[in-house]
Every structure is written in structure tokens, then in C-alpha cells.
Scaffold this motif. Structure first.
Motif, PDB file in Angstrom:
ATOM      1  N   CYS A  12       0.838  -1.192   0.000  1.00 25.49           N
ATOM      2  CA  CYS A  12       0.000   0.000   0.000  1.00 25.49           C
ATOM      3  C   CYS A  12       0.880   1.253   0.000  1.00 25.49           C
ATOM      4  O   CYS A  12       1.787   1.384   0.821  1.00 25.49           O
ATOM      5  N   CYS A  17      -0.181   4.630   4.942  1.00 27.20           N
ATOM      6  CA  CYS A  17       0.859   3.596   4.886  1.00 27.20           C
ATOM      7  C   CYS A  17       2.199   4.189   4.488  1.00 27.20           C
ATOM      8  O   CYS A  17       3.246   3.750   4.975  1.00 27.20           O
ATOM      9  N   SER A  22       5.828   2.457   4.299  1.00 25.96           N
ATOM     10  CA  SER A  22       5.736   1.526   3.167  1.00 25.96           C
ATOM     11  C   SER A  22       6.957   1.613   2.247  1.00 25.96           C
ATOM     12  O   SER A  22       7.328   0.622   1.607  1.00 25.96           O
ATOM     13  N   SER A  50      -7.304  -0.434   5.478  1.00 24.34           N
ATOM     14  CA  SER A  50      -6.930  -0.672   6.875  1.00 24.34           C
ATOM     15  C   SER A  50      -5.918   0.395   7.287  1.00 24.34           C
ATOM     16  O   SER A  50      -4.865   0.092   7.871  1.00 24.34           O
ATOM     17  N   CYS A  51      -6.240   1.635   6.982  1.00 26.47           N
ATOM     18  CA  CYS A  51      -5.260   2.726   7.058  1.00 26.47           C
ATOM     19  C   CYS A  51      -4.616   2.891   8.436  1.00 26.47           C
ATOM     20  O   CYS A  51      -3.448   3.233   8.521  1.00 26.47           O
ATOM     21  N   LYS A  53      -3.726   0.725  10.496  1.00 23.59           N
ATOM     22  CA  LYS A  53      -2.908  -0.417  10.918  1.00 23.59           C
ATOM     23  C   LYS A  53      -1.673  -0.617  10.055  1.00 23.59           C
ATOM     24  O   LYS A  53      -1.075  -1.678  10.058  1.00 23.59           O
ATOM     25  N   GLY A  54      -1.310   0.375   9.271  1.00 25.04           N
ATOM     26  CA  GLY A  54      -0.255   0.217   8.300  1.00 25.04           C
ATOM     27  C   GLY A  54       1.147   0.182   8.885  1.00 25.04           C
ATOM     28  O   GLY A  54       1.315   0.378  10.089  1.00 25.04           O
ATOM     29  N   ASN A  56       0.572  -1.647   5.266  1.00 25.48           N
ATOM     30  CA  ASN A  56      -0.144  -2.870   4.916  1.00 25.48           C
ATOM     31  C   ASN A  56       0.318  -3.439   3.576  1.00 25.48           C
ATOM     32  O   ASN A  56       0.701  -2.701   2.675  1.00 25.48           O
ATOM     33  N   ARG A  58      -0.582  -6.823   0.726  1.00 27.98           N
ATOM     34  CA  ARG A  58      -1.419  -7.962   0.341  1.00 27.98           C
ATOM     35  C   ARG A  58      -0.553  -8.917  -0.475  1.00 27.98           C
ATOM     36  O   ARG A  58       0.047  -8.524  -1.464  1.00 27.98           O
ATOM     37  N   ILE A  63      -4.264 -10.030   3.200  1.00 28.75           N
ATOM     38  CA  ILE A  63      -3.807  -8.737   3.705  1.00 28.75           C
ATOM     39  C   ILE A  63      -3.094  -8.904   5.039  1.00 28.75           C
ATOM     40  O   ILE A  63      -3.600  -9.531   5.964  1.00 28.75           O
ATOM     41  N   THR A  65      -1.182  -6.606   8.119  1.00 27.64           N
ATOM     42  CA  THR A  65      -1.143  -5.245   8.640  1.00 27.64           C
ATOM     43  C   THR A  65       0.087  -5.045   9.524  1.00 27.64           C
ATOM     44  O   THR A  65       0.672  -6.008  10.030  1.00 27.64           O
ATOM     45  N   ASP A  66       0.437  -3.763   9.694  1.00 27.15           N
ATOM     46  CA  ASP A  66       1.551  -3.394  10.573  1.00 27.15           C
ATOM     47  C   ASP A  66       2.813  -4.199  10.247  1.00 27.15           C
ATOM     48  O   ASP A  66       3.439  -4.794  11.126  1.00 27.15           O
TER      49      ASP A  66
END
Ligand code: FES
Length: 87
Positions: A12, A17, A22, A50-51, A53-54, A56, A58, A63, A65-66
Motif C-alpha cells: 500500500c 501507509c 511503506s 486498513s489505514c 494499521k499500516g 499494509n 497484500r 492482507i 497489517t503493521d
């Protein structure tokens, strides 16, 4: 020639993220062995919904997270495999 499992890794790059790291995930992929890098389809995606919890990611539809760079590399290496060459 060995046939390797194809992995699609979508990182993401949405604002949340991005602010949560990211870019570090993209950088970490350069540390993968060459044969794995060649079998991984890396894409940036805008938002995985899931903004908070980034960052993120896939991977083949799942998916995560974190995600830290170390976790990302471990998940990719764990899920990567190549068929054994037949003689
Ligand atoms: S910005 Fe990454 S999940 Fe929304």
C-alpha cells in the motif's frame, strides 16, 4: 528449468501507509535472493482499507497489517518455493 511459485506482493502506498513506512518495505525487497526477486510481482496499490494499521501489504490476496521489513521478507521466503528439477 525450475518452475517457481508466483507471488504477487501489493504494498500500500496510500498516505497513511506511506507515513507509516511503506517505502522501507519496497527497499527491503532488494535484500531477497535473486531467484525470489524474479518470481515476485511487486506492485504499489492505493489503499487496502486498513489505514490505521499500516503499513499494509497484500500477498496473493491475503492482507497483512503493521508489516515490518523483516516480517515481509520472512513471509515471502516462507511462501516461496520452486519445484524440484526432474532428471
Ligand atoms: S493508506 Fe494503506 S490501507 Fe489505506
Amino acid at each position: 528449468m525450475k518452475k517457481c511459485k508466483q507471488l504477487t506482493v501489493e504494498i500500500c502506498v496510500g498516505t497513511s501507509c506511506h507515513l507509516l513506512g511503506s517505502e522501507d518495505l519496497f527497499e527491503s525487497l532488494k535484500r531477497l535472493p535473486r531467484k525470489i526477486q524474479d518470481a515476485v510481482d511487486i506492485q504499489g496499490v492505493n489503499c487496502l482499507q486498513s489505514c490505521g494499521k499500516g503499513p499494509n501489504v497484500r500477498i496473493n490476496g491475503l492482507i497483512l497489517t503493521d508489516v515490518t521489513p523483516e516480517q515481509l521478507l520472512r513471509v515471502i521466503e516462507t511462501n516461496f518455493y520452486c519445484e524440484k528439477e526432474s532428471i
